[in-house]
Design a protein around this motif. Sequence first.
Motif, PDB file in Angstrom:
ATOM      1  N   GLY A 132      27.914  44.179  51.212  1.00 14.12           N
ATOM      2  CA  GLY A 132      28.068  42.617  52.564  1.00 14.12           C
ATOM      3  C   GLY A 132      29.200  41.808  51.509  1.00 14.12           C
ATOM      4  O   GLY A 132      30.494  41.647  51.704  1.00 14.12           O
ATOM      5  N   LEU A 133      28.807  41.646  49.689  1.00 14.07           N
ATOM      6  CA  LEU A 133      29.963  40.721  49.347  1.00 14.07           C
ATOM      7  C   LEU A 133      31.342  41.342  49.266  1.00 14.07           C
ATOM      8  O   LEU A 133      32.644  41.110  49.445  1.00 14.07           O
ATOM      9  N   ILE A 134      31.008  42.735  48.970  1.00 20.49           N
ATOM     10  CA  ILE A 134      32.465  43.922  48.963  1.00 20.49           C
ATOM     11  C   ILE A 134      33.219  43.942  50.058  1.00 20.49           C
ATOM     12  O   ILE A 134      34.640  43.944  50.738  1.00 20.49           O
ATOM     13  N   ARG A 212      40.326  34.197  37.675  1.00 18.19           N
ATOM     14  CA  ARG A 212      41.203  35.468  38.102  1.00 18.19           C
ATOM     15  C   ARG A 212      39.877  35.895  39.294  1.00 18.19           C
ATOM     16  O   ARG A 212      38.681  35.478  38.986  1.00 18.19           O
ATOM     17  N   GLU A 213      40.518  37.561  39.618  1.00 20.21           N
ATOM     18  CA  GLU A 213      39.713  38.124  40.831  1.00 20.21           C
ATOM     19  C   GLU A 213      38.338  38.005  40.619  1.00 20.21           C
ATOM     20  O   GLU A 213      37.554  37.788  40.953  1.00 20.21           O
ATOM     21  N   ARG A 218      32.570  35.988  41.555  1.00 17.51           N
ATOM     22  CA  ARG A 218      31.585  35.256  40.727  1.00 17.51           C
ATOM     23  C   ARG A 218      31.299  33.750  41.048  1.00 17.51           C
ATOM     24  O   ARG A 218      29.774  33.820  41.478  1.00 17.51           O
ATOM     25  N   GLU A 219      31.967  33.078  40.621  1.00 23.12           N
ATOM     26  CA  GLU A 219      31.883  31.516  40.553  1.00 23.12           C
ATOM     27  C   GLU A 219      32.119  30.735  41.673  1.00 23.12           C
ATOM     28  O   GLU A 219      31.749  29.863  41.848  1.00 23.12           O
ATOM     29  N   VAL A 220      32.385  31.631  43.086  1.00 19.67           N
ATOM     30  CA  VAL A 220      33.241  31.480  44.304  1.00 19.67           C
ATOM     31  C   VAL A 220      32.526  31.668  45.689  1.00 19.67           C
ATOM     32  O   VAL A 220      31.175  31.325  46.172  1.00 19.67           O
ATOM     33  N   ALA A 224      29.159  30.833  47.189  1.00 19.23           N
ATOM     34  CA  ALA A 224      29.279  30.257  48.188  1.00 19.23           C
ATOM     35  C   ALA A 224      28.216  30.896  49.896  1.00 19.23           C
ATOM     36  O   ALA A 224      27.836  30.044  50.725  1.00 19.23           O
ATOM     37  N   SER A 225      27.759  32.401  49.044  1.00 18.21           N
ATOM     38  CA  SER A 225      27.301  32.856  50.119  1.00 18.21           C
ATOM     39  C   SER A 225      25.706  32.969  50.045  1.00 18.21           C
ATOM     40  O   SER A 225      25.134  33.260  51.516  1.00 18.21           O
ATOM     41  N   LEU A 226      25.169  32.748  49.121  1.00 20.47           N
ATOM     42  CA  LEU A 226      23.710  32.880  48.876  1.00 20.47           C
ATOM     43  C   LEU A 226      22.863  32.229  50.215  1.00 20.47           C
ATOM     44  O   LEU A 226      22.218  32.477  50.368  1.00 20.47           O
ATOM     45  N   PRO A 227      23.519  30.795  50.472  1.00 20.58           N
ATOM     46  CA  PRO A 227      22.608  30.139  51.682  1.00 20.58           C
ATOM     47  C   PRO A 227      22.164  31.157  52.372  1.00 20.58           C
ATOM     48  O   PRO A 227      21.712  31.613  53.153  1.00 20.58           O
ATOM     49  N   HIS A 228      23.298  31.820  53.068  1.00 21.26           N
ATOM     50  CA  HIS A 228      23.145  33.001  53.936  1.00 21.26           C
ATOM     51  C   HIS A 228      22.388  34.222  53.828  1.00 21.26           C
ATOM     52  O   HIS A 228      21.868  35.014  54.890  1.00 21.26           O
TER      53      HIS A 228
END
Lengths: 303, 290
Positions: A132-134, A212-213, A218-220, A224-228
């Motif tokens: 999902g992240l990718i 960088r990318e 990793r940091e944003v 930011a997606s963790l709650p979902h």
Amino acid sequence: MSSPALVRQPEDSMPATALAEAGPSPAAITRPSTPPSFATLGLRWYRLNRAGLRAAAIGVISLLAFLLVWHLLTTYRVVFFVRFTNVPSPLAVYDSFVKAIHDPKFLMHILLSCRRIFIGFSLAAIVGVPLGLIMGRFKLVHEVIFPVAEVLRPIPAIAWVPMAIMLWPTNEQSIVFITFLGSFFPILVNTLHGMSLVDPVLVRAAQCLGARERSIFREVYFPASLPHIFTGLTVGMGVAWVSLIAAEMISGQYGIGYFTWEAYSLVQYADIALGMIAIGVLGLGSSLLIRGAGQLVMPWRST
Amino acid sequence: MSEMLANTSKGHIEVRNFSLAYETIEGPVQAVTDTQIHVKPGEFVSIVGPSGCGKSTLLNAVAGFLKPTTGVVTVDGERVNGPSAERGMVFQQYSLFPWKTVRENVEFGLKMRGMPSSQRERAARTLLGLAGLEAFEKQYPEKLSGGMKQRVGIVRALATGPKVLLLDEPFGALDAQTRVIMQQILTNMWQRLKISVLFVTHDIDEAIFLSDRVYCMTARPGSIKAEIPIPLERPRQQSMMMSSEFLALRRGLMSLIREESLKAMGGEITDLGMQGLNIELHGHSLADVI
């Protein structure tokens, strides 16, 4: 360079306003120095938690009422549209529960179901979250995978049972596969949704700070997606149990779903209710585990 | 600390022959056209203009988020090709990372630079101390007031020691009281760090109070209508906002902007009070300005 110089405001009595703007200082929140008595503490605790206590008390009463109604319906073998003639009473279920917890076979049913959930759900999380992240980050991956996922997603995991039996050499594997499928899509879809909601300003802020990318990912994007992601895990866990029980009833030899179905075949009606309650408790327990993990991983969201 | 942060006599921003157009279905829409601005090292420059005039677009191009359609943006002679920690940015929406504590937010830029954790912790503590936020280092941003959030935002942008600081209506969401305090804090930080600042705002008082120079932009498509030096001496105080000098500047800028706002709304201009103003014209005729 001392700090006062920076907040020094000539004239205008600025420092006072500056302090006021700073909001409540931590010193102001600390308790008075004399320790309050045990009774006052207890009273204060009661006052603060009154709403919670009330809810708990009503909850207990409501559960007891449920048991009582169940007891009455079965004792008098009520037949009113539905037939309670053969439904076991709560006491009968309790008896079979006491018998069951001393029976290694029952425990093995539970353990096996838990193991299937653990493997199937973990695999779904391990594959679903990164995918999902990718997909959320790279358009091409999204464009390739999304249509396939959309076609497969509406197929209920139970409908996969015959196919799973064909696909996998052992029953055990096909049941785990069904469990995996059940939880995979909710996890994937929610992770993807979380990625689509990441505030682009936060990404820009990170870029301005030299990220960088990979670091941005990793940091944003990830935090930011963790709650979902956790919404997806919670829903996925629920569907995992649904799929598991169905798969076990159809093709299992062990497991709590199989136990429940077998009880029906063997005319051990009390065990049917016992199996159902066990499934409910296991489902509740596993979703509590996920919620706990969520609070652990996202401390910024707790209250 | 100050040695690490201060980037003395660096940070010369130059924007030349700048224009930027968006592609839309009806064809390209010109957001900013034919614009030249510069910020000398250590200078505090503001851009004001009616809403939608492209002042934020211009700032985002300096930050490296937007590519100019024509023209170039350079900082110290180097062409801007994308965002970098050399150009710190402060956003109106604070844009703190909600999952990081105040200190972790401030540390972020240093972490990206690969500074070891104990070292950046020390640096972040010092910086937070300067902004009067040391007591809140372990809080999550959600718990902070708007003014505190934006102080963290500024400190975070300054932590890596950028050459220039870009601010996009940073105090727009704050109440009037907090705004005044934040202006003081920003002035103090700027004077201490001798950093070049490009500040976008729609608040004329704010622009005059803070800046060495103010650029006033025209309505869309935006270009520089006038460049107004602010000769008020420093340190500046709140009481200065009542002085006749300040009020004259204010009146002048106000009418410039009102004219453009009316133009943006398709209206007519009647009243202009341009007396006592030193305006440098940027390719506009006097009749254009007055």
